[in-house]
Write an enzyme that holds these catalytic residues in place. Structure first.
Site, PDB file in Angstrom:
ATOM      1  CE  LYS A 185      -9.192   0.087  15.861  1.00  0.00           C
ATOM      2  NZ  LYS A 185     -10.596  -0.344  15.428  1.00  0.00           N
ATOM      3  CE  LYS A 192     -10.029  -4.203  22.150  1.00  0.00           C
ATOM      4  NZ  LYS A 192     -11.133  -3.404  21.425  1.00  0.00           N
ATOM      5  CE  LYS A 244     -15.169  -7.517  16.007  1.00  0.00           C
ATOM      6  NZ  LYS A 244     -14.674  -6.016  15.869  1.00  0.00           N
TER       7      LYS A 244
HETATM    8  N1  AQP Z   1     -11.461  -7.455  24.721  1.00  0.00           N
HETATM    9  C1  AQP Z   1     -12.738  -6.874  24.924  1.00  0.00           C
HETATM   10  N2  AQP Z   1     -13.124  -6.987  26.046  1.00  0.00           N
HETATM   11  C2  AQP Z   1     -14.294  -6.322  26.477  1.00  0.00           C
HETATM   12  N3  AQP Z   1     -14.995  -5.508  25.419  1.00  0.00           N
HETATM   13  C3  AQP Z   1     -14.711  -5.637  24.131  1.00  0.00           C
HETATM   14  N4  AQP Z   1     -15.228  -4.993  23.019  1.00  0.00           N
HETATM   15  C4  AQP Z   1     -14.301  -5.654  21.944  1.00  0.00           C
HETATM   16  N5  AQP Z   1     -13.196  -6.164  22.350  1.00  0.00           N
HETATM   17  C5  AQP Z   1     -13.205  -6.398  23.710  1.00  0.00           C
HETATM   18  C6  AQP Z   1     -16.373  -4.634  22.840  1.00  0.00           C
HETATM   19  O1  AQP Z   1     -17.179  -4.945  21.852  1.00  0.00           O
HETATM   20  C7  AQP Z   1     -18.058  -3.953  21.066  1.00  0.00           C
HETATM   21  C8  AQP Z   1     -17.796  -4.197  19.679  1.00  0.00           C
HETATM   22  O2  AQP Z   1     -16.463  -3.637  19.388  1.00  0.00           O
HETATM   23  P1  AQP Z   1     -16.043  -3.327  17.899  1.00  0.00           P
HETATM   24  O3  AQP Z   1     -16.152  -4.572  17.074  1.00  0.00           O
HETATM   25  O4  AQP Z   1     -16.593  -2.076  17.506  1.00  0.00           O
HETATM   26  O5  AQP Z   1     -14.694  -2.877  17.847  1.00  0.00           O
HETATM   27  P2  AQP Z   1     -13.401  -2.712  18.654  1.00  0.00           P
HETATM   28  O6  AQP Z   1     -13.642  -2.396  20.151  1.00  0.00           O
HETATM   29  O7  AQP Z   1     -12.243  -2.149  17.885  1.00  0.00           O
HETATM   30  O8  AQP Z   1     -12.828  -4.499  18.898  1.00  0.00           O
HETATM   31  P3  AQP Z   1     -11.777  -5.074  18.381  1.00  0.00           P
HETATM   32  O9  AQP Z   1     -11.616  -6.642  18.692  1.00  0.00           O
HETATM   33  O10 AQP Z   1     -10.513  -4.539  18.903  1.00  0.00           O
HETATM   34  O11 AQP Z   1     -11.764  -4.895  16.678  1.00  0.00           O
HETATM   35  P4  AQP Z   1     -10.737  -4.626  15.814  1.00  0.00           P
HETATM   36  O12 AQP Z   1      -9.431  -5.513  16.006  1.00  0.00           O
HETATM   37  O13 AQP Z   1     -11.221  -4.468  14.599  1.00  0.00           O
HETATM   38  O14 AQP Z   1     -10.395  -3.071  16.270  1.00  0.00           O
HETATM   39  C9  AQP Z   1     -17.338  -2.681  21.930  1.00  0.00           C
HETATM   40  O15 AQP Z   1     -18.350  -2.329  22.680  1.00  0.00           O
HETATM   41  C10 AQP Z   1     -16.393  -2.855  22.649  1.00  0.00           C
HETATM   42  O16 AQP Z   1     -15.884  -2.294  23.495  1.00  0.00           O
END
Ligand code: AQP
Length: 332
Positions: A114, A196, A199
Site C-alpha cells: 500500500k 487479489k 475494492k
Molecule cells: N479477494 C479477496 N479474497 C478473499 N478474501 C478477501 N478479503 C478482501 N478481499 C478478498 C477479506 O475481506 C475482509 C475485509 O477486507 P478489508 O475491507 O479489511 O480490506 P482488504 O483486505 O484490504 O480488502 P480490499 O478489497 O483489498 O480493500 P482495499 O482495496 O481498500 O485495500 C478481510 O478478511 C479480507 O481478508
C-alpha cells in the site's frame, strides 16, 4: 462468553471477493457456533490510513452496514457497530503500540504494497495499522477471527502481541486463531488471476460488485481471463483464471471443486461461465433486495446503536483493566 470478531473497511463497494472470503464465512460460522457472540464492525478508522473523501466515506459506512445485514448476519447473535464510535478501539491501539516492535511492522507486506501506491506521502497510521487491528480483536477476547489470507500476517502479529502481554503481565488476552474459508481465502481478480480481487482496483472488469445487476455480472464473468485449452479442469498452477472461477462456483454451491469439474466434464467455457454468472446473480438477488430496503429504512440506525451499546460495555471494561494491569493512572 466465547467471541468471534470480524471487520471490513468502508473503502469502496463490496465485491464477491470480500463476500466469499469474509462475509459468507462469517454467516456460516454463526450457524456452526451458536454459543459464540459475534462482534462485527465497520473499520472506518482503518480506512483513513490512506486518503479518503469524507462524503464518500460516510456513504460507504452506511452502505457497508446495510450490506452486512442484508447478507444474513443473525442480529440476535451479533453486535454490529462502527469502529470509530467506540473510542476504546483508539485507546487500545495506543496502549498496544508499546507491545509491537518496529521490525515486526516493517515486515508487513500489506504496508509495503500500500505504501508503494501512495502519491502524497505515507501516513504513519498505515505503518501502525496492524496494531489497531490487534486492538480490535483483543478488546473482545476473540477466540476466532474469520479472514481472507491477505490478513494472515496481521493476525500472526496480533497473536504475537497477545502472547507478549500475557508473558509479561500474566494471562490477560485470549490468543485468537484465524479461520480461513476452505476455497475462497483469496479470490483473484477476474482480469489478472495473479492479483487479489480488491475494492480499490480501478478496473471495473476485475470484480463483481455485490450491487451489480444480472447483465453486468454475466458480462464480467464472460470476460474473465481464462486460457485457450477449452477443458474445464482444476489446475491452480497452469489454469489460474479458470481455477479461480471453479473455486468461486464451488463455494457458492457449497460443494467441492471436484464435483464442479465432474459437472462440467466436456462442457465448453462459454456454458460454464454463463451458468456461473446465473448462479452469482441468483445468489445476490435476495441480498440486493434486502439491501435496498434497509438503505431506505430507520432499521439500520437502531441496529448500529444497539450493537455499539453492547460492544462498548465490554470494550471499556477491557481497556480499564488493561491500564490497571500496566500500572497506568493514579486513582484506580
Ligand atoms: N479477494 C479477496 N479474497 C478473499 N478474501 C478477501 N478479503 C478482501 N478481499 C478478498 C477479506 O475481506 C475482509 C475485509 O477486507 P478489508 O475491507 O479489511 O480490506 P482488504 O483486505 O484490504 O480488502 P480490499 O478489497 O483489498 O480493500 P482495499 O482495496 O481498500 O485495500 C478481510 O478478511 C479480507 O481478508
Amino acid at each position: 462468553m466465547k467471541t468471534i470478531v470480524s471487520g471490513i473497511q468502508p473503502t469502496g463497494e463490496l465485491n464477491i471477493g470480500t463476500y466469499l472470503g469474509s462475509i459468507k464465512n462469517f454467516v456460516a460460522l454463526q450457524k456452526s457456533h451458536p454459543d459464540h457472540h459475534f462482534f462485527l464492525f465497520i473499520a472506518d478508522t482503518h480506512a483513513i490510513t490512506v486518503p479518503q473523501d469524507p462524503t464518500k466515506l460516510r456513504a460507504a459506512i452506511k452502505s457497508l452496514a446495510a450490506m452486512y445485514v442484508a447478507c444474513g448476519i443473525h442480529l440476535d447473535q451479533t453486535s454490529l457497530f462502527v469502529q470509530s464510535e467506540i473510542t476504546a478501539h483508539q485507546e487500545m491501539d495506543v496502549l498496544l503500540q508499546s507491545f509491537a516492535y518496529m521490525g515486526e511492522l516493517e515486515r508487513m507486506t500489506q504496508f509495503k504494497d500500500k505504501a508503494q501506491k501512495q502519491v502524497e506521502g505515507i501516513r504513519a497510521s498505515l505503518f501502525t495499522y496492524p496494531v489497531l487491528m490487534a486492538g480490535d480483536i483483543l478488546l473482545y477476547d476473540a477466540e476466532f477471527v474469520p479472514v481472507g489470507d491477505d490478513q494472515k500476517q496481521h493476525l500472526e502479529l496480533t497473536r504475537t502481541i497477545a502472547e507478549r502481554v500475557n508473558h509479561q503481565y500474566g494471562e490477560f488476552f485470549t490468543v485468537p486463531k484465524p479461520l480461513f474459508p476452505e476455497l475462497t481465502a483469496r479470490v483473484m481478480s477476474l482480469q489478472n488471476p495473479d492479483q487479489k480481487m480488491s475494492k480499490s482496483d480501478p478496473n471495473v472488469k476485475s470484480k463483481i460488485l455485490l450491487s451489480d445487476p444480472e447483465n453486468i455480472i454475466k458480462k464480467r464473468i464472460r470476460s474473465a481471463v481464462t486460457d485457450s485449452e477449452g477443458t474445464v479442469r482444476y489446475d491452480p498452477e497452469n489454469k489460474k483464471g479458470l481455477s479461480n472461477l471453479l473455486r468461486m462456483y464451488a463455494a457458492l454451491e457449497e460443494t467441492s471443486v471436484d464435483n464442479m469439474v465432474e459437472r462440467y466434464k466436456g462442457v465448453n467455457y462459454q456454458t460454464f461461465k454463463d451458468d456461473l454468472g446465473t448462479k452469482i446473480a441468483a445468489h445476490l438477488a435476495p441480498i440486493q433486495a434486502r439491501y435496498h430496503a434497509l438503505m431506505q429504512s430507520q432499521e439500520l440506525t437502531d441496529i448500529l446503536d444497539d450493537g455499539k451499546k453492547r460492544a462498548e460495555a465490554l470494550a471499556i471494561k477491557k481497556v480499564q483493566r488493561f491500564k490497571k494491569k500496566l500500572g497506568l493512572g493514579f486513582k484506580r
